[in-house]
Design an enzyme around this catalytic site. Structure first.
Site, PDB file in Angstrom:
ATOM      1  CE  LYS A  46      -4.556 -53.340 -31.634  1.00 37.84           C
ATOM      2  NZ  LYS A  46      -3.678 -52.876 -30.624  1.00 37.84           N
TER       3      LYS A  46
HETATM    4  C1  PLP Z   1      -3.500 -52.411 -29.107  1.00 35.81           C
HETATM    5  C2  PLP Z   1      -4.286 -51.454 -28.288  1.00 35.81           C
HETATM    6  C3  PLP Z   1      -3.686 -50.389 -27.597  1.00 35.81           C
HETATM    7  C4  PLP Z   1      -2.206 -50.244 -27.475  1.00 35.81           C
HETATM    8  O1  PLP Z   1      -1.563 -50.177 -28.683  1.00 35.81           O
HETATM    9  P1  PLP Z   1       0.036 -50.296 -28.729  1.00 35.81           P
HETATM   10  O2  PLP Z   1       0.377 -49.717 -30.075  1.00 35.81           O
HETATM   11  O3  PLP Z   1       0.351 -51.756 -28.637  1.00 35.81           O
HETATM   12  O4  PLP Z   1       0.585 -49.509 -27.618  1.00 35.81           O
HETATM   13  C5  PLP Z   1      -4.490 -49.492 -26.944  1.00 35.81           C
HETATM   14  N1  PLP Z   1      -5.825 -49.623 -26.937  1.00 35.81           N
HETATM   15  C6  PLP Z   1      -6.439 -50.643 -27.554  1.00 35.81           C
HETATM   16  C7  PLP Z   1      -7.927 -50.724 -27.530  1.00 35.81           C
HETATM   17  C8  PLP Z   1      -5.689 -51.597 -28.243  1.00 35.81           C
HETATM   18  O5  PLP Z   1      -6.291 -52.633 -28.837  1.00 35.81           O
END
Ligand code: PLP
Length: 386
Positions: A189
């Site tokens: 991210k």
């Molecule tokens: C990555 C992601 C999540 C989940 O995030 P985590 O921190 O891995 O639990 C939820 N929604 C979207 C749209 C994502 O891209």
């Protein structure tokens, strides 16, 4: 086709940008012997709150936990319907289920790839309690229209901001429009704590409820039970979960957040380069951001334009892999995934999400991508689509 001049190292999709500061903070955290939730987590909560301009924040171990806990603390009765976009990561819909609600999937818009607000309105029933918009790829949803709709029908709004740390609408950060915003610090991210997440809440009271439910349901004061003030007994008002962030993770996050704007600038350069260099290929490139908004540029998603090439998306992904270019697929829509197909066979139709789902792939956009890497991505796409 792989000439001798071809790159040697595999270009990892979503590789993080890690600075000296992160290494040093991690070591300092270990040296302090306080690795669990503590002062560094508290600092990240404050820094993130100030960066977003939120009323309150709670650091957690994932965005998935953030989504589930948010829905639970809002007091949505079991069996309620929660509307979200089918063009999202499975975690969005999974979290709705784990919070005890029924996910009602709706289509996205073809160009913005964001939830279709007219489709949301059509999906509202007397059992609907909340909407979970996803700011897809970092492009803000039309929160003005969505909040008006939520208000009209008295619905909660939990923003899935996993892609949207830097996203704003008229200068206001995504995650502050709804009741709650849920952010992800997963490894790929826009900033990372390896695994991690943050909830931004419209009130401290709501944040306290998230913090309690995310740490065994322990009463708030008792969470400081090993502080300098001496031992305090805890009480448990409800059986909670275990979703707290560790100081070791926050050690990364503090410095990742400090560089988040600089990294966005780097991704903007890559974004503009890709738009320019890929313009003549049989690809549908990301739509320009809506006026007054700031796109967080999390994913550069391309659609294979099958009216101009016979190469399929999956063939293309295989070719790019052989050329050592790591790509992602964001996403195969939730409604095509096995569990959701079996459980909600009558959902849909989702013409736009289906269109995107079958053609989409994302190319490396992290700030760790060098100019040479980006040129290799473009060359690889040219070769693979020829
Ligand atoms: C990555 C992601 C999540 C989940 O995030 P985590 O921190 O891995 O639990 C939820 N929604 C979207 C749209 C994502 O891209």
């Amino acid at each position: 086709m792989t000439s001798e001049a071809w790159r040697e190292k595999y270009l990892i999709f979503g590789a993080p940008d890690l600075g000296r500061e992160e290494y040093e903070e991690v070591v300092a955290c270990l040296d302090s012997r306080w690795m669990g939730t503590g002062p560094r987590t508290a600092r990240l909560e404050r820094d993130f709150r100030d960066y977003i301009g939120a009323a309150a924040t709670v650091a957690l171990n994932s965005c998935t936990a953030a989504l589930q806990l948010s829905l639970q603390v809002l007091g949505i009765p079991p069996g309620s319907e929660v509307i979200t976009s089918t063009m999202t990561f499975c975690a969005t819909a999974n979290a709705i289920i784990h919070a005890g609600s029924v996910p009602v999937l709706v289509d996205c818009e073809r160009d913005s790839m964001n939830i279709d607000i007219a489709a949301v309105e059509r999906a509202i029933t007397p059992r609907t309690r909340a909407i979970v918009p996803v700011h897809f790829a970092g492009r803000p949803c039309d929160m003005k229209a969505l909040m008006a709709l939520a208000k009209k029908h008295d619905l909660f709004v939990v923003e899935d901001c996993a892609h949207a740390i830097e996203s704003t609408i008229d200068g206001q950060h995504c995650g502050t429009f709804g009741d709650v915003g849920c952010f992800s610090f997963y490894a790929t991210k826009n900033m990372t704590t390896v695994e991690g997440g943050m909830v931004t809440c419209r009130s401290q009271e709501l944040a306290d409820r998230v913090a309690i439910l995310g740490l065994h349901g322990m009463s708030k004061d008792a969470r400081k039970r090993y502080s300098d003030d001496g031992f305090v007994h805890y009480d448990v008002a409800q059986p909670g979960y275990k979703c707290n962030m560790t100081d070791l993770a926050a050690s990364l996050g503090i410095h990742q957040l400090a560089r988040v704007e600089k990294n966005l600038q780097r991704r903007q350069q890559l974004w503009d380069y890709y738009l320019r260099e890929l313009a003549d290929l049989p690809l549908i490139l990301p739509a320009p951001p809506a006026p007054g908004t700031r796109h967080a540029l999390h994913l550069f998603t391309c659609l294979v334009d099958d009216s101009r090439t016979s190469v399929t998306r999956d063939q293309l992904l295989r070719k790019l892999h052989l050329l050592k270019i790591g790509c992602g697929v964001h996403y195969r829509a939730v409604h095509v995934l096995d569990y959701y197909r079996r459980t909600y066979p009558h959902a849909g139709p989702f013409p736009h999400a289906d269109f995107i789902s079958e053609r989409t792939f994302s190319i490396p956009l992290s700030p760790a991508v060098t100019d040479e890497d980006a040129a290799d991505v473009v060359r690889a796409l040219r070769l693979s689509l020829a």
